[in-house]
Design a protein around this motif. Structure first.
Motif, PDB file in Angstrom:
ATOM      1  N   HIS A  55      63.335  44.177 119.541  1.00 53.09           N
ATOM      2  CA  HIS A  55      64.692  43.868 120.186  1.00 53.09           C
ATOM      3  C   HIS A  55      65.618  45.086 119.821  1.00 53.09           C
ATOM      4  CE1 HIS A  55      64.784  42.705 116.091  1.00 53.09           C
ATOM      5  NE2 HIS A  55      66.043  43.025 116.037  1.00 53.09           N
ATOM      6  N   VAL A  58      65.509  49.553 123.527  1.00 52.10           N
ATOM      7  CA  VAL A  58      66.283  49.275 124.812  1.00 52.10           C
ATOM      8  C   VAL A  58      66.040  50.608 125.662  1.00 52.10           C
ATOM      9  CG1 VAL A  58      67.928  47.801 123.738  1.00 52.10           C
ATOM     10  CG2 VAL A  58      68.498  50.249 123.927  1.00 52.10           C
ATOM     11  N   LEU A  64      69.692  45.682 127.666  1.00 58.24           N
ATOM     12  CA  LEU A  64      68.515  44.900 127.067  1.00 58.24           C
ATOM     13  C   LEU A  64      67.718  44.425 128.068  1.00 58.24           C
ATOM     14  CD1 LEU A  64      70.479  42.559 124.408  1.00 58.24           C
ATOM     15  CD2 LEU A  64      69.728  45.167 124.193  1.00 58.24           C
ATOM     16  N   ARG A  67      64.997  41.949 127.634  1.00 55.09           N
ATOM     17  CA  ARG A  67      65.225  40.564 126.734  1.00 55.09           C
ATOM     18  C   ARG A  67      64.457  39.513 127.830  1.00 55.09           C
ATOM     19  NH1 ARG A  67      69.985  39.642 130.931  1.00 55.09           N
ATOM     20  NH2 ARG A  67      69.163  40.898 132.381  1.00 55.09           N
ATOM     21  N   MET A  76      67.159  38.203 121.956  1.00 54.06           N
ATOM     22  CA  MET A  76      67.387  39.595 121.545  1.00 54.06           C
ATOM     23  C   MET A  76      68.819  40.177 121.467  1.00 54.06           C
ATOM     24  SD  MET A  76      65.999  42.666 124.219  1.00 54.06           S
ATOM     25  CE  MET A  76      65.868  44.482 123.402  1.00 54.06           C
ATOM     26  N   GLN A  77      69.628  39.433 122.095  1.00 57.65           N
ATOM     27  CA  GLN A  77      71.087  39.681 121.990  1.00 57.65           C
ATOM     28  C   GLN A  77      71.420  39.135 120.389  1.00 57.65           C
ATOM     29  OE1 GLN A  77      73.556  38.659 124.808  1.00 57.65           O
ATOM     30  NE2 GLN A  77      75.423  38.494 123.574  1.00 57.65           N
ATOM     31  N   ILE A  87      76.762  43.161 121.301  1.00 60.97           N
ATOM     32  CA  ILE A  87      76.379  43.149 122.446  1.00 60.97           C
ATOM     33  C   ILE A  87      77.181  42.488 123.530  1.00 60.97           C
ATOM     34  CG2 ILE A  87      74.308  42.510 123.806  1.00 60.97           C
ATOM     35  CD1 ILE A  87      73.671  44.308 121.564  1.00 60.97           C
ATOM     36  N   ASN A  90      74.736  41.937 127.639  1.00 59.02           N
ATOM     37  CA  ASN A  90      73.471  42.341 127.709  1.00 59.02           C
ATOM     38  C   ASN A  90      73.383  43.605 127.551  1.00 59.02           C
ATOM     39  OD1 ASN A  90      72.188  40.091 127.954  1.00 59.02           O
ATOM     40  ND2 ASN A  90      72.504  39.989 130.101  1.00 59.02           N
TER      41      ASN A  90
END
Length: 112
Positions: A55, A58, A64, A67, A76-77, A87, A90
């Motif tokens: 995660h 990026v 992301l 994700r 992920m966030q 974040i 995203n």
DNA sequence: GTTTTGACGGTCT
DNA sequence: TAGACCGCCAAAA
């Protein structure tokens, strides 16, 4: 090390990313001299079953993009926010600020 | 064995 | 400044 598997290298670099830091595919690809950031993304796609902090990786925009491959798109966030990375939509806020380059703390010789 | 796609990046127009 | 194209390597269809 003798393990020339690009995906193994990507795993090592990825799990070496400090907490609260993030990096992009290009940095890893350049550090490992894979020649293409797509290899990193491809390798990480395979790593979803492994216990590495994917995660924190990026794209160069700080988005992301991966994700979608996580169990839940918000995971992920959530993980990044839990590490102190903000974040929004995203995307990583102050991506340059949280950006971490593999060569900064790692040695290329250790990833031969 | 050939073609398409992929968690991307850099360069050209 | 923004959008589009090409290149990179590998796996799956």
């Amino acid at each position: 090390m003798k393990d020339n598997s690009y995906f193994k290298k990507v795993f090592r670099v990825t799990e070496a990313i400090p907490m609260g830091r993030v990096t992009n595919y290009g940095a890893i690809a350049d550090f490992l001299a894979l020649g293409s950031a797509r290899m990193v993304g491809w390798a990480l796609n395979k790593c979803e079953h492994l216990s590495i902090p994917a995660h924190r990786v990026v794209n160069r925009k700080g988005e992301l993009s991966g994700r979608n491959q996580f169990p839940t798109p918000t995971l992920m966030q959530e993980l990044l926010e839990n590490e102190g990375v903000e974040i929004i939509n995203n995307k990583i806020v102050d991506f340059e600020k949280h950006f971490w380059h593999p060569g900064n703390d790692l040695n290329q010789e250790d990833f031969e």
